[in-house]
Design an enzyme around this catalytic site. Structure first.
Site, PDB file in Angstrom:
ATOM      1  NE  ARG A 104      13.596  31.200  40.418  1.00 26.25           N
ATOM      2  CZ  ARG A 104      13.990  30.542  39.318  1.00 26.25           C
ATOM      3  NH1 ARG A 104      13.088  30.088  38.468  1.00 26.25           N
ATOM      4  NH2 ARG A 104      15.262  30.339  39.082  1.00 26.25           N
ATOM      5  NE  ARG A 140      26.182  23.913  79.001  1.00 31.68           N
ATOM      6  CZ  ARG A 140      25.435  24.854  79.562  1.00 31.68           C
ATOM      7  NH1 ARG A 140      24.132  24.683  79.712  1.00 31.68           N
ATOM      8  NH2 ARG A 140      25.987  25.978  79.972  1.00 31.68           N
TER       9      ARG A 140
END
Ligand code: UD1
Ligand code: CA
Length: 472
Positions: free
Chosen positions: A347, A17
């Site tokens: 970063r 599912r």
């Protein structure tokens, strides 16, 4: 408790599912695989090992386990393949060669991520190496689950069997007490009972739950340890259920943070996919996402809509809205009292000292900025060392990449970089030097000088702009 514990985690099922090519137990909740949550819980139980039953996507599941918390926490993991998958009883049979009869076996499912260690400790105490202990729950809508069938109508009546929904009579389907899928069994008895299983039932499967009737037949006590906190035993079978459990998980983490004193503008609008350590008087506005390891010092304020991963934000720093901070392996540090954003991007390897200011549309990568340095608008700082109090003008960039290699730029203390400069690395700008706006700097700038590298301005008087010829 001195009885040795082995944990068996069933993870061979298909998860049809989910409608996904990824094995179900590898789908993520709070940023980690469902199975990682189960292993993590198991590792808090002082188990001597975990045996994971794999089948569908076995190679992928086994490979993924290498990097999971349970292993890191020192819990030994063994894999037992179940091929084909003939039911939960058949699944646990595959673990038997790895189990020793002196212990207790705790059966868990790899798709039930929110069980708490304390709940399992209580279940193990009920088992005590002698009884079959089942974790059960009363459900308003028990459809689909195995029902706990008792000898009488009292809640304390003896447990006689677990009957699967598909095999249950109407009277049995009216029972609201369900089996959670979690049990603790003395291993020597488990081995004896598993040998007696058959698949004469509605699903033609070997049901683990059939061992309850064998226990009753053998005069072994069966105890139901009933809990009321349904999410702890809720399984994931579909994307909808995964999202529902994600919300429950996030809500619980948010409450935990608030109990430590963290002020969340809205506990329904924060997402944690990792570990968040907070000091005192931390405030977090709405829609923030934290990933990996993040720590926020005393008095840190995080504005709305920030994404922060693998970073240390020191005391008093303020991250304004819409900032993106991603440290990855190198990490990011934001120093005491620093101001970042709005719309800033830090970063990996960005190290901001105390009182540094990083403003809107400024990107910093693998660079160290010393105390009081400022880059307030539209700039790029890559692979550089910036001294104290440097002012880095709007629109300036370090050209750190020559197409093949990265090079460093050093800007010494008190230098002033004007607007719209290109600093072509490798390069050093000396202490106190000034770089005129619009300069492209390719050579060293000595300390204290003014360096200007751009076309000279020419003013031409009495110059007439070209004009269109009159029509006609
Ligand atoms: C099972 C229980 C049911 C209980 C329910 C709780 C049985 C027979 N029934 O039913 O009483 O109310 O859990 O959620 O145990 N798995 C394998 N190999 C198999 C079959 C299953 O590894 O051959 C794994 C699945 O991947 C899953 C777990 O076992 O992690 C449970 O299997 P599932 O098919 O979901 O059992 P249910 O039918 O839901
Ligand atoms: Ca299930």
């Amino acid at each position: 408790m001195s009885i040795p514990l082995d944990v068996v985690i069933m993870a061979a099922g298909k998860g049809t599912r989910m409608k996904s090519s990824l094995p179900k137990v590898l789908h993520r909740l709070g940023g980690r695989a469902l199975l990682a949550h189960v292993l993590d819980c198991a590792s808090r139980l002082a188990a001597r090992q975990a045996v994971i039953i794999t089948g569908h996507g076995a190679l992928q599941v086994e490979a993924a386990c290498a990097g999971m918390a349970g292993g890191a926490a020192g819990l030994g993991v063994t894999f037992a393949r179940q091929e084909p998958q003939l039911g939960t009883g058949h699944a646990v049979q595959q673990a038997l060669p790895f189990l020793q009869d002196d212990g207790i076996t705790l059966v868990l499912s790899g798709d039930v991520p929110l069980t708490q260690a304390a709940t399992l400790q209580a279940l193990l105490a009920q088992c005590a190496g002698q009884r079959l202990a089942l974790l059960t729950l009363n459900m308003a809508d028990p459809a689909g689950y195995g029902r706990i069938v008792r000898a009488g109508a009292q809640p304390s009546s003896q447990v006689r069997a677990i009957v699967e929904h598909k095999d249950a009579s109407d009277a049995e389907r009216a029972i609201h007490e369900i089996y959670s899928g979690i049990m603790a069994v003395p291993t020597r008895l488990l081995r004896r009972w598993l040998a007696r299983l058959d698949n004469q039932n509605a699903q033609a499967e070997y049901y683990l739950t059939d061992i309850v009737k064998f226990a009753v037949a053998d005069g072994v006590a069966v105890v139901a340890h009933q809990i009321t906190d349904a999410p702890q035993v809720a399984g994931v079978n579909s994307p909808v259920q995964l999202a529902e459990l994600e919300r429950v998980y996030q809500q619980r983490l948010a409450v935990g943070l608030m109990e430590q004193g963290v002020r969340l503008a809205d506990p329904a609008r924060i997402d944690l996919r990792g570990t968040l350590d907070c000091g005192q008087d931390v405030e977090i506005d709405v829609n923030c996402l934290f990933e990996g390891r993040v720590s926020l010092g005393d008095g840190v304020r995080i504005g709305a809509n920030c994404v922060i991963a693998n970073a240390v934000i020191e005391a008093g720093a303020v991250i304004h809205p819409f900032s993106h901070i991603e440290g990855e392996a190198l990490g990011v540090t934001v120093g005491q009292g620093a101001l970042v954003g709005p719309f800033a991007r830090l970063r990996p390897g960005a190290r901001l000292g105390a009182e540094v200011h990083i403003g809107n549309f400024v990107e910093v990568k693998n660079s160290t900025l010393a105390r009081g340095a400022k880059a307030n608008h539209l700039a790029y700082l890559g692979d550089c060392s910036v001294g104290e109090r440097v002012n880095y003008g709007a629109g300036s960039i370090t050209a750190n990449y020559d197409g093949a290699n990265k090079h460093r730029t050093v800007i010494e203390a008190d230098a002033h970089i004007g607007s719209n400069c290109v600093l072509v690395a490798p390069l050093t700008i000396g202490a106190g030097a000034t770089v005129g706006g619009g300069s492209t700097i390719t050579q060293e700038v000595p300390a204290g000088v003014l360096s200007v590298a751009r076309g000279k301005q020419v003013n031409i008087a009495n110059w007439a702009r070209p004009a269109k010829k009159p029509k006609g």
